[in-house]
Design a protein around this motif. Sequence first.
Motif, PDB file in Angstrom:
ATOM      1  N   SER A  80       0.837  -1.202   0.000  1.00 55.85           N
ATOM      2  CA  SER A  80       0.000   0.000   0.000  1.00 55.85           C
ATOM      3  C   SER A  80       0.873   1.254   0.000  1.00 55.85           C
ATOM      4  CB  SER A  80      -0.912   0.028   1.219  1.00 55.85           C
ATOM      5  OG  SER A  80      -1.789  -1.059   1.216  1.00 55.85           O
ATOM      6  N   GLY A  81       1.971   1.208   0.743  1.00 57.77           N
ATOM      7  CA  GLY A  81       2.881   2.338   0.831  1.00 57.77           C
ATOM      8  C   GLY A  81       3.550   2.665  -0.486  1.00 57.77           C
ATOM      9  N   LEU A  83      12.178   7.523  10.404  1.00 55.32           N
ATOM     10  CA  LEU A  83      11.442   7.716   9.149  1.00 55.32           C
ATOM     11  C   LEU A  83      10.130   8.457   9.364  1.00 55.32           C
ATOM     12  CD1 LEU A  83      12.087   4.283   7.411  1.00 55.32           C
ATOM     13  CD2 LEU A  83      13.055   6.518   6.805  1.00 55.32           C
ATOM     14  N   GLY A  84       9.508   8.257  10.514  1.00 54.04           N
ATOM     15  CA  GLY A  84       8.269   8.982  10.808  1.00 54.04           C
ATOM     16  C   GLY A  84       8.491  10.484  10.807  1.00 54.04           C
ATOM     17  N   ALA A  85       9.607  10.923  11.350  1.00 54.47           N
ATOM     18  CA  ALA A  85       9.916  12.358  11.379  1.00 54.47           C
ATOM     19  C   ALA A  85      10.174  12.886   9.973  1.00 54.47           C
ATOM     20  CB  ALA A  85      11.117  12.610  12.279  1.00 54.47           C
ATOM     21  N   LYS A 127       0.739   7.395   6.108  1.00 58.72           N
ATOM     22  CA  LYS A 127       2.094   7.596   6.649  1.00 58.72           C
ATOM     23  C   LYS A 127       2.697   6.267   7.107  1.00 58.72           C
ATOM     24  CE  LYS A 127       1.073  12.076   8.664  1.00 58.72           C
ATOM     25  NZ  LYS A 127       1.131  12.842   9.936  1.00 58.72           N
ATOM     26  N   ARG A 128       1.911   5.482   7.838  1.00 57.57           N
ATOM     27  CA  ARG A 128       2.403   4.178   8.319  1.00 57.57           C
ATOM     28  C   ARG A 128       2.784   3.278   7.144  1.00 57.57           C
ATOM     29  NH1 ARG A 128      -1.715   4.774  12.080  1.00 57.57           N
ATOM     30  NH2 ARG A 128      -3.107   3.539  10.805  1.00 57.57           N
ATOM     31  N   ASP A 129       1.928   3.226   6.124  1.00 57.77           N
ATOM     32  CA  ASP A 129       2.210   2.385   4.953  1.00 57.77           C
ATOM     33  C   ASP A 129       3.439   2.883   4.202  1.00 57.77           C
ATOM     34  OD1 ASP A 129      -0.033   0.938   5.655  1.00 57.77           O
ATOM     35  OD2 ASP A 129      -1.286   1.705   4.019  1.00 57.77           O
ATOM     36  N   LEU A 130       3.576   4.181   4.067  1.00 63.10           N
ATOM     37  CA  LEU A 130       4.738   4.759   3.391  1.00 63.10           C
ATOM     38  C   LEU A 130       6.022   4.396   4.139  1.00 63.10           C
ATOM     39  CD1 LEU A 130       6.101   6.514   1.275  1.00 63.10           C
ATOM     40  CD2 LEU A 130       5.431   8.527   2.613  1.00 63.10           C
ATOM     41  N   ILE A 131       5.999   4.475   5.443  1.00 60.65           N
ATOM     42  CA  ILE A 131       7.174   4.117   6.244  1.00 60.65           C
ATOM     43  C   ILE A 131       7.535   2.644   6.039  1.00 60.65           C
ATOM     44  CG2 ILE A 131       7.990   3.782   8.617  1.00 60.65           C
ATOM     45  CD1 ILE A 131       6.374   6.426   9.259  1.00 60.65           C
ATOM     46  N   GLU A 132       6.528   1.769   6.000  1.00 58.21           N
ATOM     47  CA  GLU A 132       6.792   0.341   5.774  1.00 58.21           C
ATOM     48  C   GLU A 132       7.395   0.124   4.384  1.00 58.21           C
ATOM     49  OE1 GLU A 132       6.684  -2.137   8.137  1.00 58.21           O
ATOM     50  OE2 GLU A 132       6.407  -0.332   9.358  1.00 58.21           O
TER      51      GLU A 132
END
Length: 174
Positions: free
Chosen positions: A71-72, A144-146, A164-169
């Motif tokens: 998804s990310g 990566l969250g920052a 955001k969570r998917d992008l980080i993964e």
Amino acid sequence: MANTQMRGQGTFIDPRLNGEQYPLAHKLGNAEIRHDPDLVTPKLAALHVYQLALTAPRPPKGSFDERAAKSGEAVFNNKAKCASCHVPPIFTEPGWNLHDPSDIGIDDFQASRSPDGKYRTTPLRGLFARMKGGFYHDGRFPDLGAVVDHYNGHLNLNLSDAEKRDLIEYLKSL
């Protein structure tokens, strides 16, 4: 580096090193170095091929959520606009990969030390191997969250928490 730092016997030309910004390079004559015989330049093509042939390490199994990463990837390529600079499959920009500090929403502290006053687009393959010590040239973003939060605000992306969570993964999967 072989010529300017290791003081090898080769040829190197970069007139940007002749200015006041680099007094030591100017004093040492690093803007134009020529040796006869040139023992460095004939080796550069093979070194370049070797560098391009190196593959980035793959992330360890189980170090990211594979479903979220899929998804990310869509977020990366579309809404988050990451792929406009981190172009797959190399995940940097082919060709001119330098940006003004204002393009990426940070100060010029590190960029002002470079000849062009710009930041380069960091390749993202093997990103998991650089997870310690923070991100960016000076480690200003602890994780990566920052980084994602920074770009979400700077580029007005309006990413949801799930995006955001998917992008980080996805970033962890590269």
